[in-house]
Design a protein around this motif. Structure first.
Motif, short mmCIF file in Angstrom:
data_model
loop_
_atom_site.label_atom_id
_atom_site.label_comp_id
_atom_site.label_asym_id
_atom_site.label_seq_id
_atom_site.Cartn_x
_atom_site.Cartn_y
_atom_site.Cartn_z
N LEU A 175 0.63 -1.24 0.04
CA LEU A 175 -0.13 0.07 0.14
C LEU A 175 0.59 1.32 0.23
O LEU A 175 0.73 2.17 -0.73
CB LEU A 175 -0.86 -0.27 1.25
CG LEU A 175 -1.95 1.13 1.58
CD1 LEU A 175 -2.81 1.29 -0.04
CD2 LEU A 175 -2.95 1.13 2.49
N GLU A 176 2.00 0.94 0.95
CA GLU A 176 3.02 2.30 0.82
C GLU A 176 3.74 2.46 -0.61
O GLU A 176 3.67 3.79 -0.99
CB GLU A 176 3.74 2.08 1.81
CG GLU A 176 3.42 2.34 3.38
CD GLU A 176 4.29 2.03 4.27
OE1 GLU A 176 5.52 1.76 3.87
OE2 GLU A 176 4.26 1.99 5.50
N ALA A 177 3.82 1.48 -1.25
CA ALA A 177 4.80 1.42 -2.50
C ALA A 177 3.58 2.09 -3.47
O ALA A 177 4.11 3.04 -4.39
CB ALA A 177 4.63 0.09 -2.91
N VAL A 178 2.20 1.61 -3.84
CA VAL A 178 1.54 2.18 -4.61
C VAL A 178 1.29 3.59 -4.23
O VAL A 178 0.77 4.35 -5.09
CB VAL A 178 0.21 1.33 -4.87
CG1 VAL A 178 -0.71 1.48 -3.74
CG2 VAL A 178 -0.26 1.60 -6.39
N GLU A 179 0.89 3.97 -3.05
CA GLU A 179 0.63 5.48 -2.79
C GLU A 179 1.72 6.56 -2.98
O GLU A 179 1.42 7.55 -3.32
CB GLU A 179 0.10 5.55 -1.22
CG GLU A 179 -1.20 4.88 -1.02
CD GLU A 179 -1.84 5.24 0.30
OE1 GLU A 179 -2.98 5.44 0.50
OE2 GLU A 179 -0.99 4.91 1.36
N LYS A 200 6.01 7.07 -10.49
CA LYS A 200 6.01 6.45 -11.85
C LYS A 200 4.61 6.38 -12.39
O LYS A 200 3.66 6.28 -11.72
CB LYS A 200 6.74 5.29 -12.13
CG LYS A 200 8.16 5.28 -11.69
CD LYS A 200 8.76 3.70 -11.87
CE LYS A 200 10.16 3.76 -11.69
NZ LYS A 200 10.75 3.72 -10.11
N THR A 201 4.32 6.50 -13.78
CA THR A 201 2.96 5.98 -14.15
C THR A 201 3.32 4.51 -14.89
O THR A 201 4.35 4.19 -15.56
CB THR A 201 2.87 6.93 -15.37
OG1 THR A 201 2.62 8.18 -14.97
CG2 THR A 201 1.60 6.49 -16.13
N TRP A 202 2.36 3.56 -14.47
CA TRP A 202 2.40 2.39 -14.70
C TRP A 202 1.45 1.92 -15.88
O TRP A 202 0.21 2.48 -15.71
CB TRP A 202 2.26 1.50 -13.46
CG TRP A 202 3.46 1.89 -12.51
CD1 TRP A 202 3.20 2.66 -11.39
CD2 TRP A 202 4.54 1.09 -12.50
NE1 TRP A 202 4.52 2.65 -10.66
CE2 TRP A 202 5.36 1.77 -11.31
CE3 TRP A 202 5.30 0.11 -13.14
CZ2 TRP A 202 6.57 1.38 -11.03
CZ3 TRP A 202 6.66 -0.32 -12.87
CH2 TRP A 202 7.26 0.41 -11.76
N GLU A 243 -8.39 0.82 3.73
CA GLU A 243 -7.19 0.60 3.12
C GLU A 243 -7.20 0.05 1.47
O GLU A 243 -6.48 0.61 0.74
CB GLU A 243 -6.37 -0.36 3.78
CG GLU A 243 -5.55 0.08 5.39
CD GLU A 243 -5.07 -1.00 6.00
OE1 GLU A 243 -4.09 -0.70 6.63
OE2 GLU A 243 -5.51 -2.18 5.87
N LYS A 244 -8.43 -0.59 1.47
CA LYS A 244 -8.48 -1.00 0.01
C LYS A 244 -8.91 0.12 -0.78
O LYS A 244 -8.60 0.31 -1.99
CB LYS A 244 -9.58 -2.08 -0.15
CG LYS A 244 -9.16 -3.43 0.49
CD LYS A 244 -10.45 -4.75 0.51
CE LYS A 244 -10.15 -5.82 1.08
NZ LYS A 244 -10.82 -5.76 2.49
N PHE A 278 -7.16 1.59 -4.20
CA PHE A 278 -7.84 1.57 -5.66
C PHE A 278 -7.61 2.96 -5.99
O PHE A 278 -7.14 3.48 -7.12
CB PHE A 278 -9.11 1.44 -5.63
CG PHE A 278 -9.57 -0.07 -5.65
CD1 PHE A 278 -9.62 -0.66 -6.87
CD2 PHE A 278 -9.83 -0.98 -4.72
CE1 PHE A 278 -9.77 -2.01 -7.29
CE2 PHE A 278 -10.11 -2.19 -5.00
CZ PHE A 278 -10.14 -2.57 -6.05
N HIS A 279 -7.43 4.04 -4.93
CA HIS A 279 -7.29 5.49 -5.33
C HIS A 279 -5.98 5.76 -5.78
O HIS A 279 -5.92 6.41 -6.91
CB HIS A 279 -7.58 6.26 -4.17
CG HIS A 279 -7.38 7.69 -4.36
ND1 HIS A 279 -8.43 8.61 -4.81
CD2 HIS A 279 -6.14 8.55 -3.97
CE1 HIS A 279 -7.71 9.84 -4.86
NE2 HIS A 279 -6.43 9.87 -4.39
N ALA A 280 -5.04 5.10 -5.19
CA ALA A 280 -3.76 5.17 -5.61
C ALA A 280 -3.51 4.49 -6.94
O ALA A 280 -2.48 4.99 -7.90
CB ALA A 280 -2.66 4.36 -4.71
N ALA A 281 -4.25 3.30 -7.07
CA ALA A 281 -4.05 2.63 -8.49
C ALA A 281 -4.67 3.64 -9.83
O ALA A 281 -4.14 3.84 -10.77
CB ALA A 281 -4.91 1.68 -8.56
#
Length: 238
Positions: A105-109, A113-115, A131-132, A136-139
């Motif tokens: 979660l920390e990694a995606v937030e 980079k753009t993935w 947290e879920k 999704f927000h970070a994704a």
């Protein structure tokens, strides 16, 4: 790492997870055959960037990536032992490989980079609902316009509460996981009972839609084990 951490059982003994996958108790063979086919649909093979959140040892994803190689693969996991194995499994990938010890979660937030693809396998069900939603927000923030979020996870039936789900899954484990030593089986059952918080598909779809991922496609389902593709719009074949 404390005993309360949901990943402790695997960071202590990654071999347990390998035992589960070796006997296909969680349908890894069928799931990753579908993942390989899905990656083959992209028209940016060789150029896409993939962030693998909770990558484990990448044993099953690695062959899929070798068929449809990314320009950049980054795997994030809390288990140092799993990451060491992942490096071996990912040997031979033509693109850049980065392995990061950390929380998914920390990694995606925090990623800047753009993935093109976010992938996560059997990890998000450990997160609490808030947290879920953050996940999704970070994704939605870090995915490219034509990006995919590929989620492999356990999912509850619609209108099924957590306790009912757990009763069924623990019964499945005790009846079907016959090659797991009894002490490890009971440890795994305790892990599931204490740390698994799966959502139903409609809840995941709602969270994704709130994050701008308005297309949900069920790729396959094997009992409670789902592969779901989220994107901003319906994916097209490459």
């Amino acid at each position: 790492m404390t005993s309360a951490d949901p990943t402790t059982i695997f960071t202590r003994s990654w071999s347990l997870y390998d035992l589960l996958t070796e006997h296909n108790y969680m349908f890894h063979h069928e799931i990753y055959s579908g993942i390989a086919d899905l990656l083959g649909l992209r028209n940016d093979k060789g150029n896409y960037r993939l962030l693998d959140l909770g990558c484990g040892n990448a044993r099953y994803l690695a062959p899929c990536l070798k068929r449809s190689p990314p320009a950049l693969y980054e795997g994030v996991d809390l288990s140092e032992a799993a990451l060491a194995e992942a490096r071996e499994h990912l040997t031979g990938l033509t693109g850049q490989v980065i392995l990061t010890h950390g929380d998914l979660l920390e990694a995606v937030e925090s990623t800047e980079k753009t993935w093109d693809i976010l992938f996560t396998g059997f990890a998000i069900h450990h997160l609490m609902p808030d947290e879920k939603a953050r996940f999704f927000h970070a994704a939605g923030r870090c995915l490219s316009e034509n990006g995919w979020l590929i989620l492999v996870d356990v999912v509850r039936e619609e209108n099924q509460d957590r306790e009912s789900y757990l009763d069924g899954y623990l019964k499945f484990m005790r009846e079907k996981w016959t090659h797991v030593p009894q002490d490890q089986l009971e440890e795994a059952c305790t892990h599931v009972h204490d740390h698994d918080y799966p959502e139903c598909l409609s809840t995941l779809q709602e969270m994704a839609g709130t994050a701008g991922l308005n297309s949900t496609r069920l790729i396959n389902r094997h009992a409670q084990h789902y592969t779901i593709l989220f994107s901003r719009s319906a994916p097209t074949k490459g």
